[in-house]
Design a protein around this motif. Sequence first.
Motif, PDB file in Angstrom:
ATOM      1  N   UNK A  47       0.827  -1.205   0.000  1.00  0.00           N
ATOM      2  CA  UNK A  47       0.000   0.000   0.000  1.00  0.00           C
ATOM      3  C   UNK A  47       0.863   1.258   0.000  1.00  0.00           C
ATOM      4  N   UNK A  48       1.893   1.266   0.821  1.00  0.00           N
ATOM      5  CA  UNK A  48       2.809   2.414   0.867  1.00  0.00           C
ATOM      6  C   UNK A  48       3.480   2.618  -0.487  1.00  0.00           C
ATOM      7  N   UNK A  49       3.851   1.521  -1.149  1.00  0.00           N
ATOM      8  CA  UNK A  49       4.512   1.592  -2.451  1.00  0.00           C
ATOM      9  C   UNK A  49       3.603   2.254  -3.488  1.00  0.00           C
ATOM     10  N   UNK A  50       2.333   1.884  -3.502  1.00  0.00           N
ATOM     11  CA  UNK A  50       1.399   2.478  -4.458  1.00  0.00           C
ATOM     12  C   UNK A  50       1.320   3.989  -4.257  1.00  0.00           C
ATOM     13  N   UNK A  51       1.162   4.414  -3.025  1.00  0.00           N
ATOM     14  CA  UNK A  51       1.034   5.846  -2.729  1.00  0.00           C
ATOM     15  C   UNK A  51       2.307   6.589  -3.104  1.00  0.00           C
TER      16      UNK A  51
ATOM     17  N   UNK B  15       4.268   6.004  -5.439  1.00  0.00           N
ATOM     18  CA  UNK B  15       4.384   6.084  -6.894  1.00  0.00           C
ATOM     19  C   UNK B  15       3.194   6.782  -7.527  1.00  0.00           C
ATOM     20  N   UNK B  16       2.445   7.523  -6.718  1.00  0.00           N
ATOM     21  CA  UNK B  16       1.361   8.346  -7.240  1.00  0.00           C
ATOM     22  C   UNK B  16       0.109   7.586  -7.603  1.00  0.00           C
ATOM     23  N   UNK B  17      -0.016   6.342  -7.192  1.00  0.00           N
ATOM     24  CA  UNK B  17      -1.204   5.549  -7.488  1.00  0.00           C
ATOM     25  C   UNK B  17      -2.099   5.484  -6.247  1.00  0.00           C
ATOM     26  N   UNK B  18      -3.351   5.162  -6.469  1.00  0.00           N
ATOM     27  CA  UNK B  18      -4.281   5.007  -5.358  1.00  0.00           C
ATOM     28  C   UNK B  18      -3.947   3.732  -4.588  1.00  0.00           C
ATOM     29  N   UNK B  19      -3.936   3.823  -3.280  1.00  0.00           N
ATOM     30  CA  UNK B  19      -3.639   2.649  -2.465  1.00  0.00           C
ATOM     31  C   UNK B  19      -4.663   1.559  -2.735  1.00  0.00           C
ATOM     32  N   UNK B  20      -4.241   0.306  -2.759  1.00  0.00           N
ATOM     33  CA  UNK B  20      -5.175  -0.808  -2.967  1.00  0.00           C
ATOM     34  C   UNK B  20      -6.368  -0.740  -2.022  1.00  0.00           C
ATOM     35  N   UNK B  21      -7.548  -1.002  -2.588  1.00  0.00           N
ATOM     36  CA  UNK B  21      -8.784  -1.001  -1.796  1.00  0.00           C
ATOM     37  C   UNK B  21      -8.979  -2.393  -1.205  1.00  0.00           C
ATOM     38  N   UNK B  22      -8.702  -2.508   0.079  1.00  0.00           N
ATOM     39  CA  UNK B  22      -8.764  -3.807   0.747  1.00  0.00           C
ATOM     40  C   UNK B  22     -10.200  -4.091   1.167  1.00  0.00           C
ATOM     41  N   UNK B  23     -10.760  -5.180   0.653  1.00  0.00           N
ATOM     42  CA  UNK B  23     -12.117  -5.571   1.019  1.00  0.00           C
ATOM     43  C   UNK B  23     -12.121  -6.852   1.853  1.00  0.00           C
TER      44      UNK B  23
END
Length: 268
Positions: free
Chosen positions: A163-167, A169-177
């Motif tokens: 999740x930190x990696x996505x943020x 790199x300017x991407x939306x953090x994974x939506x954990x369901x």
Amino acid sequence: MRALVAIAQHGSIRAAAKTVCLSQPALTKAIREFEQELGVPLVTRSARGAQLTQYGHAVYARAKLIPAEMQHAKDDVVLLSVQEGFLTAALARLGDGSLDFVIAIVDEKKLAPEFMFRSLLEGELIISARKGHPLANAQSIADLEGADWMLNTTPESIGQSLQDFFVQHGATAPRVVVECSSFSASFSLSVNSNLLSCCPKSFLETDWIRERIVSVPVREALPRVSVGIISRRDALNTSACDYLIDCFVEAVASAPVFQFDTVRADVL
């Protein structure tokens, strides 16, 4: 102390007395004598049962470790118990002394100060999906926006690192369901749903996983992860425990060409 630990764990004088093999009056007397020795109230009783006072909680934090250390003394004759579990539960059991050490994939920088980490191996992290997943051929983490994910997001976990990696790199953090603490259940959910997840690349070296799960080929280089030994800083290990840890370390050190990417999932 055994009486206090039992009360904290069961919330009842009756259940605590049964656990420590005492009558209720004998257990109550033991607690009262302990309170007199310390000069503070440790337990209160109400319609809801028995609860620890703030002083009781302070004593319990240390007292709960004593039975585990006493058991360690008995186990010096050598008893090996191997258990599988996810990091959240494992760290809790490590903290209360019911586990001697944990071998896990972890973000060392996010471990609580009470733990120490000894790295054994490093390897590559991948985004995983079932075969035939609509996003199985995604080329960038940006293409995964809006997807549903199954991750363990405790602070020390690889899911949180992703999740930190996505943020970053300017991407939306994974939506954990879905958060799942069972490997078999999480594997079944991955295979039978469109949930994305993450795991070490080494998992795909196992035939029955590779037949059902694929690595999503995003161009971004995902964080590398470490597998190593986690232990309590204040632990008094048995000689057998220290010997087993040395065996793990020696096995890795004696095979310089051994890579994390060849470790099988059942070993982890």
